[in-house]
Write a protein that holds these residues in place. Structure first.
Motif, PDB file in Angstrom:
ATOM      1  N   LEU A  14       9.524  -1.795  23.424  1.00  0.00           N
ATOM      2  CA  LEU A  14       9.485  -0.371  23.127  1.00  0.00           C
ATOM      3  C   LEU A  14      10.666   0.092  22.282  1.00  0.00           C
ATOM      4  O   LEU A  14      10.642   1.193  21.742  1.00  0.00           O
ATOM      5  N   LYS A  15      11.716  -0.721  22.172  1.00  0.00           N
ATOM      6  CA  LYS A  15      12.896  -0.302  21.435  1.00  0.00           C
ATOM      7  C   LYS A  15      12.755  -0.599  19.946  1.00  0.00           C
ATOM      8  O   LYS A  15      12.166  -1.600  19.539  1.00  0.00           O
ATOM      9  N   VAL A  16      13.323   0.299  19.142  1.00  0.00           N
ATOM     10  CA  VAL A  16      13.360   0.098  17.700  1.00  0.00           C
ATOM     11  C   VAL A  16      14.538  -0.813  17.377  1.00  0.00           C
ATOM     12  O   VAL A  16      15.689  -0.485  17.663  1.00  0.00           O
ATOM     13  N   LYS A  17      14.265  -1.948  16.782  1.00  0.00           N
ATOM     14  CA  LYS A  17      15.310  -2.928  16.492  1.00  0.00           C
ATOM     15  C   LYS A  17      15.888  -2.655  15.114  1.00  0.00           C
ATOM     16  O   LYS A  17      15.163  -2.582  14.118  1.00  0.00           O
ATOM     17  N   MET A  64      13.203  -7.441  12.716  1.00  0.00           N
ATOM     18  CA  MET A  64      13.662  -6.095  13.065  1.00  0.00           C
ATOM     19  C   MET A  64      12.797  -5.067  12.369  1.00  0.00           C
ATOM     20  O   MET A  64      12.103  -5.353  11.385  1.00  0.00           O
ATOM     21  N   HIS A  65      12.870  -3.851  12.880  1.00  0.00           N
ATOM     22  CA  HIS A  65      12.113  -2.760  12.285  1.00  0.00           C
ATOM     23  C   HIS A  65      12.838  -2.183  11.073  1.00  0.00           C
ATOM     24  O   HIS A  65      12.226  -1.930  10.040  1.00  0.00           O
ATOM     25  N   VAL A  66      14.156  -1.937  11.208  1.00  0.00           N
ATOM     26  CA  VAL A  66      14.918  -1.307  10.130  1.00  0.00           C
ATOM     27  C   VAL A  66      16.192  -2.098   9.872  1.00  0.00           C
ATOM     28  O   VAL A  66      16.966  -2.354  10.800  1.00  0.00           O
ATOM     29  N   ALA A  67      16.411  -2.476   8.614  1.00  0.00           N
ATOM     30  CA  ALA A  67      17.650  -3.134   8.212  1.00  0.00           C
ATOM     31  C   ALA A  67      18.450  -2.175   7.340  1.00  0.00           C
ATOM     32  O   ALA A  67      17.963  -1.732   6.294  1.00  0.00           O
ATOM     33  N   PHE A  68      19.652  -1.825   7.781  1.00  0.00           N
ATOM     34  CA  PHE A  68      20.565  -1.035   6.969  1.00  0.00           C
ATOM     35  C   PHE A  68      21.454  -2.012   6.206  1.00  0.00           C
ATOM     36  O   PHE A  68      22.015  -2.931   6.801  1.00  0.00           O
ATOM     37  N   ALA A  69      21.592  -1.830   4.901  1.00  0.00           N
ATOM     38  CA  ALA A  69      22.350  -2.787   4.093  1.00  0.00           C
ATOM     39  C   ALA A  69      23.334  -2.061   3.191  1.00  0.00           C
ATOM     40  O   ALA A  69      22.999  -1.057   2.565  1.00  0.00           O
ATOM     41  N   GLU A  70      24.554  -2.584   3.133  1.00  0.00           N
ATOM     42  CA  GLU A  70      25.589  -2.004   2.278  1.00  0.00           C
ATOM     43  C   GLU A  70      26.023  -3.026   1.225  1.00  0.00           C
ATOM     44  O   GLU A  70      25.904  -4.233   1.419  1.00  0.00           O
ATOM     45  N   GLU A  76      25.101 -14.664  -8.427  1.00  0.00           N
ATOM     46  CA  GLU A  76      25.682 -15.997  -8.496  1.00  0.00           C
ATOM     47  C   GLU A  76      26.080 -16.520  -7.119  1.00  0.00           C
ATOM     48  O   GLU A  76      26.544 -17.648  -7.002  1.00  0.00           O
ATOM     49  N   ASP A  77      25.903 -15.692  -6.085  1.00  0.00           N
ATOM     50  CA  ASP A  77      26.279 -16.077  -4.727  1.00  0.00           C
ATOM     51  C   ASP A  77      25.037 -16.519  -3.955  1.00  0.00           C
ATOM     52  O   ASP A  77      24.150 -15.710  -3.670  1.00  0.00           O
ATOM     53  N   LYS A  78      24.952 -17.791  -3.607  1.00  0.00           N
ATOM     54  CA  LYS A  78      23.784 -18.318  -2.907  1.00  0.00           C
ATOM     55  C   LYS A  78      23.594 -17.663  -1.549  1.00  0.00           C
ATOM     56  O   LYS A  78      22.475 -17.490  -1.080  1.00  0.00           O
ATOM     57  N   ARG A  79      24.704 -17.289  -0.894  1.00  0.00           N
ATOM     58  CA  ARG A  79      24.601 -16.633   0.417  1.00  0.00           C
ATOM     59  C   ARG A  79      23.951 -15.259   0.290  1.00  0.00           C
ATOM     60  O   ARG A  79      23.165 -14.852   1.136  1.00  0.00           O
ATOM     61  N   HIS A  80      24.289 -14.531  -0.762  1.00  0.00           N
ATOM     62  CA  HIS A  80      23.682 -13.221  -0.991  1.00  0.00           C
ATOM     63  C   HIS A  80      22.181 -13.353  -1.244  1.00  0.00           C
ATOM     64  O   HIS A  80      21.379 -12.578  -0.711  1.00  0.00           O
ATOM     65  N   LEU A  81      21.818 -14.327  -2.070  1.00  0.00           N
ATOM     66  CA  LEU A  81      20.402 -14.523  -2.380  1.00  0.00           C
ATOM     67  C   LEU A  81      19.629 -14.939  -1.135  1.00  0.00           C
ATOM     68  O   LEU A  81      18.500 -14.489  -0.911  1.00  0.00           O
ATOM     69  N   SER A  82      20.241 -15.783  -0.314  1.00  0.00           N
ATOM     70  CA  SER A  82      19.591 -16.214   0.927  1.00  0.00           C
ATOM     71  C   SER A  82      19.419 -15.043   1.883  1.00  0.00           C
ATOM     72  O   SER A  82      18.364 -14.890   2.516  1.00  0.00           O
ATOM     73  N   LEU A  83      20.455 -14.197   2.005  1.00  0.00           N
ATOM     74  CA  LEU A  83      20.380 -13.025   2.882  1.00  0.00           C
ATOM     75  C   LEU A  83      19.303 -12.060   2.390  1.00  0.00           C
ATOM     76  O   LEU A  83      18.546 -11.499   3.198  1.00  0.00           O
ATOM     77  N   ALA A  84      19.216 -11.853   1.089  1.00  0.00           N
ATOM     78  CA  ALA A  84      18.196 -10.958   0.536  1.00  0.00           C
ATOM     79  C   ALA A  84      16.801 -11.467   0.868  1.00  0.00           C
ATOM     80  O   ALA A  84      15.911 -10.682   1.234  1.00  0.00           O
ATOM     81  N   ARG A  85      16.600 -12.751   0.762  1.00  0.00           N
ATOM     82  CA  ARG A  85      15.281 -13.318   1.074  1.00  0.00           C
ATOM     83  C   ARG A  85      14.949 -13.133   2.553  1.00  0.00           C
ATOM     84  O   ARG A  85      13.803 -12.827   2.911  1.00  0.00           O
ATOM     85  N   GLU A  86      15.954 -13.316   3.419  1.00  0.00           N
ATOM     86  CA  GLU A  86      15.717 -13.150   4.857  1.00  0.00           C
ATOM     87  C   GLU A  86      15.386 -11.713   5.206  1.00  0.00           C
ATOM     88  O   GLU A  86      14.516 -11.450   6.041  1.00  0.00           O
ATOM     89  N   LEU A  87      16.077 -10.767   4.576  1.00  0.00           N
ATOM     90  CA  LEU A  87      15.793  -9.356   4.841  1.00  0.00           C
ATOM     91  C   LEU A  87      14.390  -8.992   4.377  1.00  0.00           C
ATOM     92  O   LEU A  87      13.669  -8.262   5.061  1.00  0.00           O
ATOM     93  N   GLU A  89      11.928 -10.883   4.341  1.00  0.00           N
ATOM     94  CA  GLU A  89      10.968 -11.532   5.230  1.00  0.00           C
ATOM     95  C   GLU A  89      10.958 -10.937   6.631  1.00  0.00           C
ATOM     96  O   GLU A  89       9.890 -10.793   7.249  1.00  0.00           O
ATOM     97  N   LYS A  90      12.136 -10.554   7.146  1.00  0.00           N
ATOM     98  CA  LYS A  90      12.249 -10.229   8.566  1.00  0.00           C
ATOM     99  C   LYS A  90      12.390  -8.745   8.881  1.00  0.00           C
ATOM    100  O   LYS A  90      12.336  -8.351  10.045  1.00  0.00           O
ATOM    101  N   ALA A  91      12.584  -7.904   7.874  1.00  0.00           N
ATOM    102  CA  ALA A  91      12.724  -6.458   8.120  1.00  0.00           C
ATOM    103  C   ALA A  91      11.468  -5.726   7.663  1.00  0.00           C
ATOM    104  O   ALA A  91      10.952  -5.990   6.586  1.00  0.00           O
ATOM    105  N   ASN A  92      11.005  -4.806   8.491  1.00  0.00           N
ATOM    106  CA  ASN A  92       9.867  -3.976   8.091  1.00  0.00           C
ATOM    107  C   ASN A  92      10.278  -2.946   7.050  1.00  0.00           C
ATOM    108  O   ASN A  92       9.527  -2.633   6.130  1.00  0.00           O
ATOM    109  N   ILE A  93      11.471  -2.377   7.238  1.00  0.00           N
ATOM    110  CA  ILE A  93      11.990  -1.344   6.340  1.00  0.00           C
ATOM    111  C   ILE A  93      13.438  -1.678   6.020  1.00  0.00           C
ATOM    112  O   ILE A  93      14.192  -2.090   6.900  1.00  0.00           O
ATOM    113  N   ILE A  94      13.842  -1.495   4.772  1.00  0.00           N
ATOM    114  CA  ILE A  94      15.245  -1.645   4.388  1.00  0.00           C
ATOM    115  C   ILE A  94      15.768  -0.305   3.897  1.00  0.00           C
ATOM    116  O   ILE A  94      15.113   0.369   3.093  1.00  0.00           O
TER     117      ILE A  94
END
Length: 245
Positions: A14-17, A64-70, A76-87, A89-94
């Motif tokens: 029931l909780k919004v993640k 998760m339901h909502v991902a807040f991103a700053e 050129e950063d592989k970690r950033h590109l990987s994080l973007a792909r995960e968001l 895939e896994k967030a309903n709303i950004i």
């Protein structure tokens, strides 16, 4: 397009993640997010923080339901590109939080209007990342946003208050939220009432006030493209209700 109540449904939970994610920035937006938590106690029975590099110890990103991103994304950063792909895939709303994630902020500029260094040219706002465009629904302006604004936005999101959320949807598609917009969309169109709200909202003192003519002035050399002035102006979002600052 607004989110629907289906975006808030996961199995029988029931909780919004929600989660908060950091790309390339000073973390000031996340600090503002944390500063709202004294007020957010009232909604903790309906909201669960499932990820934050400051508050949680999770190494993997859950659904998760909502991902807040700053922050801006460095292509050129592989970690950033990987994080973007995960968001994506896994967030309903950004929701992009702050000037850097929403409009590029100071990453777009350098002091004195000098050309950016080559190492800076690869930083882009999240709203311009192709794999995220289908998920980003709202952009919250500010450098950083006011904690009260973040809290009111969270309440509007939970209550599906479309009148309150409308300006943030507009911000998500804005390319140049800055003093230029105030001049072009408000002052030059004769909508400015001389209230000075944009001047008090500007964190970089790019906006001043001409008391002779009763209108704000704009110095583009100081502008960091944070969108605070455009969001605060009572004339910029007519006929939509204004966010409460």
């Amino acid at each position: 397009m607004f989110f629907s109540k289906e975006d808030f449904i996961f199995e029988d939970d029931l909780k919004v993640k929600v989660g908060f994610f950091h790309f390339s920035s000073c973390s000031g937006c996340q600090v503002s997010f944390l500063d709202m938590f004294e007020d957010a106690v009232e909604i903790l029975d309906t909201v669960e923080l499932v990820y934050s590099n400051m508050l949680t110890k999770r190494e993997t990103i859950p659904r998760m339901h909502v991902a807040f991103a700053e922050g801006t994304l460095c292509i050129e950063d592989k970690r950033h590109l990987s994080l973007a792909r995960e968001l994506a895939e896994k967030a309903n709303i950004i929701v992009t939080v702050g000037a850097c994630a929403s409009f590029g902020g100071i990453r777009r500029l350098s002091v004195g209007s000098q050309p950016p260094q080559p190492s800076h040219q690869s930083f882009i706002p999240l709203t311009e990342v192709e794999i995220l465009k289908g998920k980003i629904k709202y952009a919250i302006p500010g450098c950083p946003p006011n904690p009260s604004l973040l809290y009111n936005f969270m309440l509007a999101l939970l209550e599906v208050n479309e009148d309150f959320l409308q300006p943030f949807e507009f911000m998500a598609s804005s390319k140049d939220a800055s003093g230029y917009d105030v001049v072009k969309e408000v002052i030059n169109k004769g909508l400015c009432v001389g209230c000075g709200t944009c001047v008090t909202a500007c964190p970089a003192r790019a906006l001043g006030f001409n008391y002779t003519y009763g209108k704000p002035t704009f110095n583009p050399l100081f502008c960091v493209h944070c969108g605070s002035c455009l969001a605060a102006c009572p004339q910029s979002f007519k006929p939509y209700p204004q966010p409460v600052y």
